[in-house]
Structures are given as structure tokens and as C-alpha cells.
Scaffold this motif. Sequence first.
Motif, mmCIF file in Angstrom:
data_model
loop_
_atom_site.group_PDB
_atom_site.id
_atom_site.type_symbol
_atom_site.label_atom_id
_atom_site.label_comp_id
_atom_site.label_asym_id
_atom_site.label_seq_id
_atom_site.Cartn_x
_atom_site.Cartn_y
_atom_site.Cartn_z
ATOM 1 N N PRO A 66 0.934 -1.072 -0.030
ATOM 2 C CA PRO A 66 0.011 0.099 -0.042
ATOM 3 C C PRO A 66 0.703 1.154 0.130
ATOM 4 O O PRO A 66 2.035 1.163 0.235
ATOM 5 N N ASN A 67 0.247 2.314 -0.402
ATOM 6 C CA ASN A 67 0.884 3.589 -0.175
ATOM 7 C C ASN A 67 0.110 4.483 0.241
ATOM 8 O O ASN A 67 -0.822 4.992 -0.624
ATOM 9 N N PRO A 68 0.162 4.973 1.509
ATOM 10 C CA PRO A 68 1.267 4.839 2.435
ATOM 11 C C PRO A 68 1.263 3.518 3.144
ATOM 12 O O PRO A 68 0.417 2.886 3.084
ATOM 13 N N VAL A 69 2.659 3.228 3.533
ATOM 14 C CA VAL A 69 2.727 1.917 4.194
ATOM 15 C C VAL A 69 3.121 1.971 5.457
ATOM 16 O O VAL A 69 3.750 3.263 5.672
ATOM 17 N N VAL A 70 2.759 1.066 6.250
ATOM 18 C CA VAL A 70 3.091 1.072 7.698
ATOM 19 C C VAL A 70 4.270 -0.124 8.131
ATOM 20 O O VAL A 70 5.299 0.269 8.716
ATOM 21 N N ASN A 71 4.023 -1.204 7.509
ATOM 22 C CA ASN A 71 4.697 -2.171 8.033
ATOM 23 C C ASN A 71 5.555 -3.077 6.927
ATOM 24 O O ASN A 71 6.612 -3.236 6.746
ATOM 25 N N GLN A 72 4.414 -3.583 5.932
ATOM 26 C CA GLN A 72 5.152 -4.371 4.778
ATOM 27 C C GLN A 72 4.881 -3.529 3.534
ATOM 28 O O GLN A 72 3.661 -3.224 3.131
ATOM 29 N N ILE A 113 14.102 -0.695 -8.595
ATOM 30 C CA ILE A 113 14.409 -2.195 -9.014
ATOM 31 C C ILE A 113 15.653 -1.873 -10.010
ATOM 32 O O ILE A 113 15.341 -1.186 -11.135
ATOM 33 N N ILE A 114 16.718 -2.662 -9.926
ATOM 34 C CA ILE A 114 17.985 -2.532 -10.620
ATOM 35 C C ILE A 114 18.274 -3.770 -11.316
ATOM 36 O O ILE A 114 18.238 -4.821 -10.655
ATOM 37 N N GLU A 115 18.082 -3.732 -12.492
ATOM 38 C CA GLU A 115 18.063 -5.039 -13.476
ATOM 39 C C GLU A 115 19.246 -4.916 -14.495
ATOM 40 O O GLU A 115 18.737 -4.146 -15.647
ATOM 41 N N LYS A 116 20.363 -5.445 -14.347
ATOM 42 C CA LYS A 116 21.595 -5.106 -15.375
ATOM 43 C C LYS A 116 21.435 -3.336 -15.474
ATOM 44 O O LYS A 116 21.786 -2.858 -14.433
ATOM 45 N N ASP A 117 21.326 -2.884 -16.652
ATOM 46 C CA ASP A 117 21.636 -1.196 -16.833
ATOM 47 C C ASP A 117 20.179 -0.939 -16.751
ATOM 48 O O ASP A 117 20.048 0.422 -17.315
ATOM 49 N N HIS A 118 18.860 -1.282 -16.438
ATOM 50 C CA HIS A 118 17.620 -1.045 -16.493
ATOM 51 C C HIS A 118 17.318 -0.892 -15.154
ATOM 52 O O HIS A 118 17.278 -1.532 -14.305
ATOM 53 N N VAL A 119 16.689 0.461 -14.819
ATOM 54 C CA VAL A 119 16.357 0.883 -13.503
ATOM 55 C C VAL A 119 14.931 1.492 -13.512
ATOM 56 O O VAL A 119 14.500 2.387 -14.413
ATOM 57 N N VAL A 120 14.046 0.830 -12.829
ATOM 58 C CA VAL A 120 12.649 1.299 -12.510
ATOM 59 C C VAL A 120 12.443 1.798 -11.164
ATOM 60 O O VAL A 120 12.929 0.987 -10.091
ATOM 61 N N SER A 121 12.038 2.961 -10.700
ATOM 62 C CA SER A 121 11.722 3.415 -9.547
ATOM 63 C C SER A 121 10.259 3.958 -9.090
ATOM 64 O O SER A 121 9.431 4.447 -9.961
ATOM 65 N N SER A 122 9.924 3.876 -7.989
ATOM 66 C CA SER A 122 8.516 4.366 -7.533
ATOM 67 C C SER A 122 8.736 4.974 -5.988
ATOM 68 O O SER A 122 9.407 4.451 -5.112
ATOM 69 N N LYS A 123 8.306 6.219 -5.728
ATOM 70 C CA LYS A 123 8.365 6.561 -4.334
ATOM 71 C C LYS A 123 7.046 6.154 -3.674
ATOM 72 O O LYS A 123 6.036 5.890 -4.002
ATOM 73 N N PHE A 124 7.330 6.195 -2.234
ATOM 74 C CA PHE A 124 6.208 5.705 -1.344
ATOM 75 C C PHE A 124 6.327 6.382 -0.153
ATOM 76 O O PHE A 124 7.473 6.968 0.192
ATOM 77 N N HIS A 125 5.379 6.695 0.681
ATOM 78 C CA HIS A 125 5.261 7.261 2.100
ATOM 79 C C HIS A 125 5.335 6.250 3.025
ATOM 80 O O HIS A 125 4.452 5.443 3.008
ATOM 81 N N LYS A 126 6.140 6.278 4.006
ATOM 82 C CA LYS A 126 6.032 5.380 5.275
ATOM 83 C C LYS A 126 5.504 6.205 6.363
ATOM 84 O O LYS A 126 6.054 7.210 6.832
ATOM 85 N N GLU A 127 4.439 5.596 6.914
ATOM 86 C CA GLU A 127 3.842 6.192 8.120
ATOM 87 C C GLU A 127 4.322 5.869 9.412
ATOM 88 O O GLU A 127 5.002 4.691 9.526
#
Length: 107
Positions: free
Chosen positions: A33-39, A93-107
Motif C-alpha cells: 500500500p502507499n502509504p505503508v506502515v509495515n510491509q 528495481i535495478i536489473e542489469k542497466d535497466h532501472v525502474v523506481s517509484s516513491k512511497f510514503h512510510k507512516e
Amino acid sequence: DFIDIFSSGLRITDSTVENYMRFEGKSSMRIYPNPVVNQLHFMYRTALGTSAEAVVYNAQGISVKQRWCNPYDGSAFTIDVSDLPSGFYTLRIIEKDHVVSSKFHKE
């Protein structure tokens, strides 16, 4: 918020559950989930067919969590973030020279 990024543009819609990102129709990542608490759960489908490293960075760009995954079939993975302080983070997520990213909020 729910965010879709396509190679042809950006579309933002309301959702408090997940972020979903797709790059050039090749690889895709979904976090919730986003925001996330534990997992923090994420699904990553690879276009390259290799194992990938999932790394969580804090707002200062410092790596605070990491794990390896084999995302061949869009499998779900989990990172325990319960010990992280509240704030904004980036899952990359780093896979060879390919990078995908996403932001999230931790409560």
C-alpha cells in the motif's frame, strides 16, 4: 495516488492503494500500500529475464533496505519497512542497466 507513466505521456488518477509504473511497455512495477506502515509489497515484471535487486532509498539517497528477486512472471515480493522512520522513500528495481523506481510514503 495512482500514477501511470507511459512512454507516450503521464496520466494521474486517484487511488490511495498503489502506484503502478510502466516504462516503454517492457518492464512494469506496482507497489502497495502507499502509504505503508509495515510491509511494502511490490510486483515487478521483467523485460530482460534476469534477477533484479530491489533497493529502498531514504530522502537523502541512502540505501536503507535491499533484497534480490527473480521477477520472471510478475511475482509479488515484500520488504519489511516497519523499522524505518516515517518519511518519503524510493523503491528502485535495478536489473542489469535497466532501472525502474517509484516513491512511497512510510507512516
